[in-house]
Enzyme design. Structure first.
Site, PDB file in Angstrom:
ATOM      1  CB  CYS A 177      -1.006  -0.046   1.139  1.00  0.00           C
ATOM      2  SG  CYS A 177      -2.445   0.970   0.773  1.00  0.00           S
ATOM      3  CG  HIS A 205      -3.647  -3.550   3.048  1.00  0.00           C
ATOM      4  ND1 HIS A 205      -2.676  -3.003   3.836  1.00  0.00           N
ATOM      5  CD2 HIS A 205      -4.301  -2.513   2.459  1.00  0.00           C
ATOM      6  CE1 HIS A 205      -2.731  -1.688   3.757  1.00  0.00           C
ATOM      7  NE2 HIS A 205      -3.706  -1.367   2.925  1.00  0.00           N
ATOM      8  CD  GLU A 233      -1.291  -5.952   5.318  1.00  0.00           C
ATOM      9  OE1 GLU A 233      -1.021  -6.273   4.141  1.00  0.00           O
ATOM     10  OE2 GLU A 233      -1.654  -4.803   5.624  1.00  0.00           O
TER      11      GLU A 233
HETATM   12  N1  GLN Z   1      -1.876   6.784   2.457  1.00  0.00           N
HETATM   13  C1  GLN Z   1      -1.998   5.933   1.316  1.00  0.00           C
HETATM   14  C2  GLN Z   1      -3.367   6.040   0.667  1.00  0.00           C
HETATM   15  O1  GLN Z   1      -4.287   6.522   1.268  1.00  0.00           O
HETATM   16  C3  GLN Z   1      -1.719   4.489   1.681  1.00  0.00           C
HETATM   17  C4  GLN Z   1      -2.751   3.894   2.594  1.00  0.00           C
HETATM   18  C5  GLN Z   1      -2.309   2.596   3.203  1.00  0.00           C
HETATM   19  O2  GLN Z   1      -1.129   2.275   3.209  1.00  0.00           O
HETATM   20  N2  GLN Z   1      -3.215   1.859   3.780  1.00  0.00           N
HETATM   21  O3  GLN Z   1      -3.540   5.621  -0.456  1.00  0.00           O
END
Ligand code: GLN
Length: 541
Positions: free
Chosen positions: A382, A507, A509
């Site tokens: 992310c 994600h 994870e």
């Molecule tokens: N801040 C970034 C976004 O909003 C990544 C978000 C995250 O890592 N969950 O896209």
């Protein structure tokens, strides 16, 4: 439907979530179908707006609900995906009661905690329990008995016990601390006695006591707790600290928890089958050698902020057979001018987790640059994925001011920008791109090979995305987009000629399980093992 309520006493942070997840797993091992519920007595409607530094990681479910990290434990222990209604918060309950009041549903009555709030709690619990079709619902009550916030929930559970009718349809398990004092190491039962007295004052008699302690407690102490707290001797269970949380279900099983619960709940006794769970824990403990993985993040002071990331790394240990050591690094100091990255030199692989806000961003970008240049395996998740793209734009495309507009709204080289459908944000709850979404992987790519599939479902939580205009210039540098959402958003980028330089917008994870470690984490750790052994990893593409 049968209900098992798990409460906690004496202090918070006793690992009640792990205990409750383990109990659920023990029943599952006997073929009993279970469904977990987590009650969080805070006023937030969900965990989406909560600071991970205060409360630990925000876990995201398939349906996009942002929940307490304990739901992650339930998913990992049970190997099942849950929905948002398995997390009940005070905020959710009050919102529903107030909406009903505005609709006139209470027919002019004075709306009160008892019976209206407690009634709503019972309705929510029953709805989730019954709609799941499971035989047993495990309800974990967050917080500690005696907290003002948890009172309405405990009262609701007390009422439920009366309403279920048969004694065998509901049981209470109380988790307490048995501290060991002094040089002789005397285990103290008084805090447990007081905590049970407090439960009784609320009209609840626990059926089982889970005594948390550093070391196993003796039979004498168990007998004493049994006598003072009014539970049968076989229902006092010692749960000492463990190095691996996935041992807890098997330890509880050895303590007779499964047999007692089956009897207490009037379930037909079936032999426990531990199959792949035991395979995992055995392999985990038999792992030899070592490999060192770094998590470079912003909240490294509170490891719970990245719980699913570190758990996912630990899950790989049961598959690769090598001891996976996880090391935590605060990104911020790496970002100061001339900062040394020497602490990363002993690392065989680097994980850059997700996150929000500017702090630590430049340090993460430097760690990524180090991994790219030194050919250290890297997985960016992310925010980590977005920053890897920024790093590549800065150094391979020669755009020194490249950035995400999250951190530099005026940059001329916006590699990462707000999601196109993102309008003005008024309500911070659930406004991101959230939940399980389809991702299409490019045939022959590293990601497709790791998954062994071309179409996957992965959970998302973000507001920003890679600018599509970068796909072509990146490809020219061997940095390929190899995963896309069905509407063409970039979901994965991987670098050719590097042992493992991979980033994903989603994600992974959240979907890793001890019995099924996530392929991208397995890929990272396998590449890290090769790095550790000084072996060249065949580069992809
Ligand atoms: N801040 C970034 C976004 O909003 C990544 C978000 C995250 O890592 N969950 O896209």
């Amino acid at each position: 439907m049968k209900y098992v309520a798990v409460t906690g006493g004496v202090i918070s942070g006793l690992g009640k979530g792990i205990t409750a997840s383990s109990i659920a797993r023990i029943l599952k091992a006997r073929g009993v179908t279970v469904t977990p519920l987590k009650i969080d007595p805070y006023l937030n409607v969900d965990a989406g707006t909560m600071n991970p530094y205060q409360h630990g990681e925000v876990f995201v479910l398939d349906d996009g609900t942002e929940v307490d990290l304990d739901l992650g434990n339930y998913e990992r222990f049970l190997g099942e995906n849950l929905a948002g209604n398995h997390n009940i918060t005070t905020g959710k309950v009050y919102r529903s009661v107030i909406d009903k009041e505005r609709h006139g549903d209470y027919l002019g009555n004075t709306v009160q905690i008892i019976p209206h709030v407690t009634g709503e709690v019972k309705r929510m619990i029953r709805e989730v329990g019954e709609s799941s079709g499971a035989e047993v619902a495990i309800i974990e009550v967050g917080g500690t008995v005696g907290d003002i916030e948890s009172m309405p929930f405990l009262e609701a559970l007390r009422e439920m016990q009366q309403e279920v009718g048969r004694r065998e349809d509901m049981a209470f398990i109380h988790t307490t601390l048995v501290p060991v004092l002094g040089a002789v190491g005397e285990a103290k039962t008084k805090p447990t006695q007081h905590s049970v007295r407090e439960m009784r004052a609320l009209g609840i008699q626990p059926d089982m006591i889970i005594a948390r302690s550093e070391k196993p407690i003796s039979q004498d102490i168990k007998t004493k707790i049994s006598l003072f707290c009014g539970v049968p001797p076989e229902a006092v269970v010692s749960v000492p600290d463990v190095a691996c949380i996935y041992d807890v279900p098997l330890n509880l099983e050895k303590e007779g928890v499964g047999d007692y619960l089956v009897k207490r709940l009037g379930l037909t006794n079936r032999p426990a089958e531990w199959g792949t769970w035991k395979t995992f824990t055995t392999r985990y403990h038999e792992a030899t050698g070592e490999v060192n993985l770094a998590i470079v993040g912003k909240y490294s002071g509170l490891k719970d902020s990245y719980l699913s990331h570190s758990e996912a790394l630990h899950h790989t240990q049961g598959q690769v057979g090598v001891r996976v050591n996880v090391h935590w690094f605060d990104a911020e100091p790496f970002g100061t001018p001339n900062a040394s990255l020497a602490p990363l030199e002993k690392m065989d692989g680097i994980l850059i987790p997700g996150g929000y806000g500017k702090r630590g961003v430049e340090g993460k970008i430097r760690a990524i640059e180090y991994a790219r240049e030194q050919k250290v395996p890297l997985l960016g998740i992310c925010l980590g994925f977005q920053l890897a793209a920024v790093e590549v734009a800065r150094h391979l495309l020669d755009q020194p001011d490249a950035n995400s507009t999250e951190f530099d709204p005026a940059t001329k080289h916006a590699v990462v920008g707000l999601l196109k459908e993102q309008g003005a944000i008024k309500d911070l709850g659930g406004t991101q791109h959230l939940g399980a979404q389809k991702v299409l992987l490019t045939e022959g790519s590293r990601v497709a090979t790791l998954y062994g599939r071309k179409e996957i479902l992965e959970r998302h939580r973000h507001r920003y995305e890679i600018e599509p205009g970068y796909i072509t210039p990146f490809t020219e540098k061997g940095y390929r987009a190899t995963g896309f959402s069905p509407d063409g958003r970039v979901e994965a980028l991987e670098l050719e000629g590097h042992p493992y330089f991979l980033g994903v917008q989603y994600h992974p994870e959240f979907l890793s399980r001890p019995e099924a470690p996530h392929p991208l984490f397995v890929g990272l750790v396998q590449a890290a093992i090769q790095h550790h052994n000084g072996g060249e990893v065949p580069s992809h593409g």
